[in-house]
Design an enzyme around this catalytic site. Structure first.
Site, short mmCIF file in Angstrom:
data_model
loop_
_atom_site.label_atom_id
_atom_site.label_comp_id
_atom_site.label_asym_id
_atom_site.label_seq_id
_atom_site.Cartn_x
_atom_site.Cartn_y
_atom_site.Cartn_z
CG HIS A 174 -13.66 -8.46 -12.23
ND1 HIS A 174 -13.69 -9.26 -11.12
CD2 HIS A 174 -12.79 -7.45 -11.94
CE1 HIS A 174 -12.87 -8.78 -10.21
NE2 HIS A 174 -12.31 -7.68 -10.67
CD GLU B 193 -2.85 -1.25 0.04
OE1 GLU B 193 -3.04 -0.24 -0.65
OE2 GLU B 193 -3.34 -2.36 -0.23
#
Ligand SMILES: *[C@@H]1O[C@H](CO)[C@@H](O)[C@H](O)[C@H]1NC(C)=O
Ligand SMILES: *[C@@H]1O[C@H](CO)[C@@H](O)[C@H](O)[C@H]1NC(C)=O
Ligand SMILES: [Zn+2]
Length: 649
Positions: free
Chosen positions: A505, A376
């Site tokens: 998706h 991150e």
């Protein structure tokens, strides 16, 4: 209105380059000055609206209340309005391209010229939005029936995934696999309308079909060939892993279930879609051999979530990259709070004002979270480095770059060598068997994903560009599953099914290309950084998977030079800055797995295992007339809430 402003500007101009513009003489310099002014205004508008939206989104995600949700929805509406208004004006400026000479201006206009579905006229846009919302609602409300108690049909997808990971009963696995698809196949009714609307939206963005629109960010449809080539590069390694896995699964399930030369039964791969095989416990070559698990040592050393992020900050600082600003430490959410509800999914935030950068992570002290803290924070480094760029360029060079940087750093942070240098590991031991186990574990995660990621979009491109007829959508899907991945369904499929829709998706209209690209680039970045750090080269004793770039300012500089470009240059240039290469090159990924590939080749040869697969039955037919499948009704509906602005996870 726009033209009027132009004409008044023209009066004072000294003419340098002239063109005929509706009977008026146009001065390029004046026109370009006007475009620049427009771009600067847009930049400020977008930055400030983005800051408002993201700060509302942060408030909501770190404190789920209805008040915060309403604020967020309002901010999202404002953002969409701004986007649409701006897009219309960008279109007008672009129409004057003949009079514009500065390539930097043209590039920025082009970057702002794609709006996606929002370019549709209002009535079509709401049709599009409702269609996608409807499809995702089917997905998020779908459930699975309990195999042992057939009338209990309320298992969530999370539970179903757990069963697929842990059960060893092929009948139960097939049952869970199938009932999930019984519930998601009704999406087939909406999908033709979705395809029409999506292509319509592409046209509204001046692209011939949806696949062209999607590949715009990668430099155009030629990128399809680059993906095909990358997959070809990986195939020899994949075939070896496939053959090895089939032998191991045959040992577990018997050759009645897993045939000697057939494709792999997809329901045995530990995953609902067979996209990343979660079967390492079943197929590890050297059971019990692994790199040391440092979680307990970290706990003994009194690590805290904040300390893990401090360690990540030190890592980047050791590369000569900037430290996180004080506001990061003040405003981030680094562990789960107990006084409110939050969205725990970890994410990295650029709040669009050039000052606020945050991480949201419900971190616990563990080796996995130490690695993801680095991941991150790598996103934040990327944000920090391109913060001087205009809003339109404040993103990775293409959609795969951000994740690739995150993955690379995460991978390095988890190497035993790095953990040793941090003092978390006391000793570094060489164990070739643990190396093979480790690489196999990584391959089950990364390599097995590649053919799946490739065919997810290959199938959709062919649907969008009309290569596949609507009547063959499902069997075409299985054709790719068989040919590319070498897997087969547990039971015969028909055109009454719609198996692509079992994947989120597909229903939510999210492209998969970025994941494929991200994984390929990850290994290119990794190798380049290791070479810069003097840890890898033709005479190096350290294999690629053990290198650690800690304290290498050379590696840091290469990373910085690439990240600061944002998307201001075509992605091959950004890639070249870091790696010296201008193309996606999956051979580097293969190089990373070289010790594993050598091992697999030997092992498959030793057992005389057939490498590749042959058809061992029928997998999909158009109609299966006399067999009825049960329909399953679900009771709970969970509404999916989408976020309009890209957030990197
Ligand atoms: C959460 O949001 C509410 C508004 O809905 C606010 O009153 C409250 O102070 C917030 N809590 C925290 C801890 O920020
Ligand atoms: C490492 O050890 C911890 C604590 O004993 C455990 O919870 C965790 O699952 C282990 N991780 C792996 C990958 O085995
Ligand atoms: Zn990420």
């Amino acid at each position: 209105m726009l033209l009027l402003r132009l004409c008044s500007l023209l009066g004072a101009a000294t003419l340098t380059v002239q063109g005929n513009f509706d009977g008026v003489l146009v001065d390029t310099r004046v026109l370009e000055a006007a475009v620049k002014k427009f771009l600067n205004e847009q930049d400020e508008l977008f930055s400030s609206q983005c800051a408002k939206t993201l700060s509302a989104s942060w408030d909501y995600q770190t404190n789920i209340t209805s008040y915060n949700m309403i604020r967020l929805l309002a901010a999202q509406e404002d953002y969409k309005t701004l986007q649409k208004v701006s897009w219309v004006m960008v279109g007008r400026w672009r129409a004057m391209h003949r009079y514009l000479q500065d390539p930097a201006i043209m590039r920025q206009l082009e970057a702002m010229s794609v709006l996606g579905p929002a370019a549709l006229r209002t009535e079509y846009l709401s049709k599009y939005t409702n269609t996608v919302r409807g499809m995702t609602a089917v997905y998020t409300s779908a459930t699975v029936c309990n195999y042992h108690r057939p009338y209990q049909c309320d298992l969530t997808l999370e539970r179903a995934k757990k069963i697929l990971r842990n059960s060893r009963d092929p009948k139960e696995l097939a049952h869970v696999w199938r009932t999930w698809r019984v519930n998601t196949r009704k999406i087939r009714r909406a999908y033709p309308r979705f395809v029409r609307l999506a292509n319509h939206a592409a046209l509204a963005n001046h692209y011939a079909s949806k696949d062209e629109l999607e590949l715009f960010e990668y430099g155009g449809v030629d990128f399809k060939n680059q993906m095909a080539e990358a997959w070809e590069q990986l195939k020899p390694l994949y075939l070896q892993l496939h053959a090895y896995t089939r032998r191991k699964l045959r040992q577990v399930y018997g050759s009645q279930v897993v045939s000697e030369r057939g494709p792999l039964p997809v329901h045995l791969l530990g995953d609902m879609w067979g996209q990343q095989w979660k079967i390492s416990k079943l197929i590890m070559p050297y059971p019990g051999k692994r790199y040391p698990n440092v979680t307990n040592r970290m706990r003994k050393q009194r690590y805290t979530p904040t300390l893990m992020f401090k360690v990540a900050d030190d890592f980047f600082s050791s590369l000569g990259l900037p430290r996180m600003p004080p506001s990061f430490w003040r405003d981030s959410l680094l562990q789960k709070p107990h006084d409110r509800e939050v969205v725990c999914h970890s994410s990295a935030w650029d709040l669009c004002n050039g000052q606020d950068y945050r991480i949201k992570h419900c971190a616990e002290v563990s080796e996995e979270d130490l690695a993801s803290a680095h991941h991150e924070m790598a996103h934040l480094q990327y944000f920090l480095h391109y913060r001087h760029q205009p809003y339109a360029y404040r993103q990775g060079a293409n959609p795969g770059f951000q994740e690739a940087v995150g993955h690379t750093v995460e991978m390095i942070a988890a190497t035993p060598r790095h953990l040793y240098r941090l003092g978390i590991l006391r000793r570094l031991e060489e164990d070739p068997e643990a190396d093979i186990n480790f690489l196999l574990q990584v391959a089950l995660d990364k390599l097995t994903f590649m053919p799946f990621a490739y065919l997810m979009d290959l199938w959709r491109w062919r649907v969008f560009d009309g290569t596949y007829e609507e009547s063959e959508w499902n069997c075409a899907w299985w054709d790719l599953r068989y040919n590319v991945q070498g897997v087969k369904p547990p039971i015969l499929r028909t055109e009454d099914d719609f198996d692509p829709a079992s994947k989120y998706h597909v229903d939510a209209d999210l492209s998969y290309t970025r994941y494929f690209v991200g994984f390929v680039l990850q290994y290119q970045f990794h190798k380049a950084l290791c070479i810069k750090a003097g840890q890898y080269g033709w005479n190096s004793a350290i294999p690629l998977h053990k290198c650690d770039i800690f304290r290498s300012t050379e590696a840091g500089k290469a990373l910085r030079d690439m990240m600061q470009l944002g998307s201001s240059r075509p992605w091959p240039e950004a890639l070249q800055v870091l790696t010296g290469q201008r193309e996606m090159d999956a051979s580097v990924m293969r190089e990373y797995f070289r010790p594993l590939e050598d091992w697999l080749r030997k092992d498959n040869a030793r057992h005389g295992e057939y490498v590749g697969w042959r058809s061992d039955g029928e997998y999909c037919v158009y109609k299966k007339p006399f067999l009825m499948q049960p329909t399953i009704h679900s009771s709970t509906i969970i509404h999916h809430k989408d976020d309009p602005i890209l957030q990197v996870n």
